[in-house]
Each structure stands twice: as C-alpha cells, then as structure tokens.
Design a protein around this motif. Structure first.
Motif, mmCIF file in Angstrom:
data_model
loop_
_atom_site.group_PDB
_atom_site.id
_atom_site.type_symbol
_atom_site.label_atom_id
_atom_site.label_comp_id
_atom_site.label_asym_id
_atom_site.label_seq_id
_atom_site.Cartn_x
_atom_site.Cartn_y
_atom_site.Cartn_z
ATOM 1 N N THR A 97 0.829 -1.204 0.000
ATOM 2 C CA THR A 97 0.000 0.000 0.000
ATOM 3 C C THR A 97 0.864 1.255 0.000
ATOM 4 N N ARG A 98 0.301 2.280 -0.567
ATOM 5 C CA ARG A 98 0.947 3.594 -0.515
ATOM 6 C C ARG A 98 0.052 4.490 0.313
ATOM 7 N N SER A 99 0.647 5.443 1.022
ATOM 8 C CA SER A 99 -0.208 6.315 1.833
ATOM 9 C C SER A 99 -1.108 7.173 0.948
ATOM 10 N N THR A 100 -0.793 7.277 -0.345
ATOM 11 C CA THR A 100 -1.704 7.995 -1.245
ATOM 12 C C THR A 100 -3.015 7.225 -1.433
ATOM 13 N N ASP A 101 -3.019 5.932 -1.067
ATOM 14 C CA ASP A 101 -4.250 5.138 -1.183
ATOM 15 C C ASP A 101 -5.182 5.387 0.002
ATOM 16 N N GLN A 102 -4.648 5.979 1.063
ATOM 17 C CA GLN A 102 -5.401 6.087 2.311
ATOM 18 C C GLN A 102 -5.409 7.543 2.782
ATOM 19 N N PRO A 113 -4.767 10.926 4.649
ATOM 20 C CA PRO A 113 -5.198 12.035 3.803
ATOM 21 C C PRO A 113 -4.559 12.011 2.415
ATOM 22 N N LYS A 114 -4.140 10.841 1.956
ATOM 23 C CA LYS A 114 -3.651 10.633 0.585
ATOM 24 C C LYS A 114 -2.394 11.440 0.253
#
Ligand code: SAM
Length: 232
Positions: free
Chosen positions: A214-219, A221-222
C-alpha cells in the motif's frame, strides 16, 4: 502479521489545515504528539498522518520484533515507532551518521561528503528518547546505512524503515538491507519521490518475493509519504 492489517486507514481528516480526529488507537500517544514539533529535522515531527501510519505499522509487529530505521535525524520517527512497540520485548535500531562524534566525522570526511547529512548529535537524540520514556526500546547507531550494513551480523529484521538521504544512489544502497527482512516482514519507504521510487522499484523487480502492499496515497489524507512492501 497479516497483510490486511496494513490497510487500516487513519480515522482523521484535514479540513482547512486542521485535523478533525475520529477514533485513533488507544496506545497512540496524543500527549506525546505535543512534544514532537519541538524536534528539529525530519518530516515526522508534528505530522499526524506520518505519526499515525508509522505508529500503526510498528504496533502490528509481534513481540520480540526488530525494526531497523535508516535516517534518525532528531529521533521523531524512531520515537513514534517506539510508542508502537512500547510494552513489548522489541527493539528499534536507528542509523544515522549525523549522530557520529565530531572526531569521527572529521576522520571519515572523504567518505561522508557524498551523503546529504543532517548533522545533529547523539546527545540530542538520547535526550529526546529519554523524554519520550523509550530508553531500552531505541538503540542509535551512529553510522551510514552502507557502513552499518557491512558490519551487520545477519540478524533478521521485521520492519525496515527507510528515510535516509533520498538520492537514487543512496536509496539503492539502503535497499540492500531488504535482504535481511523476514518473510512476512515489511519495508516502509518515506517520501515516495522519483529517485526513491526508481531505486526501490528496480530492487523489487529483481527480487520478486517483494510485493507492493500500500501507498499512503491510497489512504486518507492521501499524501505520498509512506509506501509499504511485504516480503512473501
Ligand atoms: C529526512 S531525515 C530523517 C527524518 C526522521 N526519519 C524523522 O522522520 O524524524 C534524513 C536523515 O537521513 C540521514 N542520512 C543521510 N544519508 C544517510 C545514510 N547514508 N545512512 C543513514 N542515514 C543517512 C541524514 O543525516 C538525516 O538525518
């Protein structure tokens, strides 16, 4: 550890520059967040989303885990991960040449000029660790990632957190630590910017047991801060 656990999004959102916070994990130390902005250097201090995801990833690790961090700066990210392993028999080894003594920096000047260093000092990092009451959980290693790897005794790692120099050549060297991550362990990269992405994707293309989780861009605050890889 279980892949699905890495998809637990932060229950907080940014509205007009302010965090509106829902339910955050019990052990996520809010009081301590007030202290983080005082730490100089590094992108973690005072950043709720950085802190949440790092805390969360560290807290997923079982007892007796070992985290290796590349890039200590003033210790903010090590401390956030430390709060995630508090109460467990786990440890964080955090590497940064910025913690070397002046004498050592002088004696290794030729080797060190090629790195983008943020020279802090070990004394401050230790002070910050003590203020967070995380002595015994975090062990500073004053050295470069490259040199510390040469001296590494082969122990397995449960979580590798890479937040060092961010240049393509250095990240390529940092990736060599991935050989020591256990199957079922993770490697987390900060700042998914072009040189970091290029170096990491080249490494995982050559080592197919690594899977982008996963990338934090998927979650929320993106923001493109954290990218997580799982070793199958
Ligand atoms: C962005 S800061 C780390 C911030 C820290 N992780 C945080 O969030 O609080 C990057 C750090 O990497 C260190 N660094 C640069 N090259 C390095 C290398 N080859 N090995 C280990 N650390 C390195 C720098 O000295 C600097 O302190």
């Amino acid at each position: 550890m279980n892949k699905q656990d890495y998809f637990v999004p932060m229950d907080a959102e940014l509205h007009n520059g302010k965090w509106v916070v829902g339910n955050l994990p019990e052990g996520f130390d809010w009081k301590f967040l007030d202290f983080l902005p005082e730490l100089r250097g590094g992108g973690t201090a005072g950043r709720l989303d950085h802190s949440y995801y790092l805390y969360h990833y560290a807290s997923l690790l079982p007892d007796n885990s070992r985290i290796v961090e590349i890039g200590t700066a003033q210790g903010a990210s090590a401390i956030v991960m430390g709060t995630g392993i508090r109460g467990k028999n786990s440890i964080i080894l955090t590497i940064d040449p910025g913690m070397m003594s002046d004498e050592e920096v002088q004696s290794r000047r030729d080797e060190l000029t090629k790195y983008e260093l943020l020279l802090g000092n070990l004394h401050h990092v230790m002070q910050n660790i003590r203020a967070a009451r995380l002595e015994g959980y975090i062990v500073p290693i004053p050295d470069t990632s490259e040199n510390a790897l040469k001296r590494w005794d082969g122990r397995k790692i449960d979580m590798l957190y890479v937040d060092g120099s961010h240049t393509y050549e250095d990240v390529k060297k940092d990736c060599l630590w991935m050989q020591y991550v256990k199957h079922g362990g993770v490697a987390v990269f900060d700042d998914w910017i072009e040189p970091v992405e290029k170096a990491v994707m080249e490494y995982v293309a050559a080592h197919r047991e690594w899977e982008l989780l996963t990338r934090s861009t998927d979650q929320p605050p993106k923001h493109p801060w954290k990218t997580v890889f799982w070793r199958n």
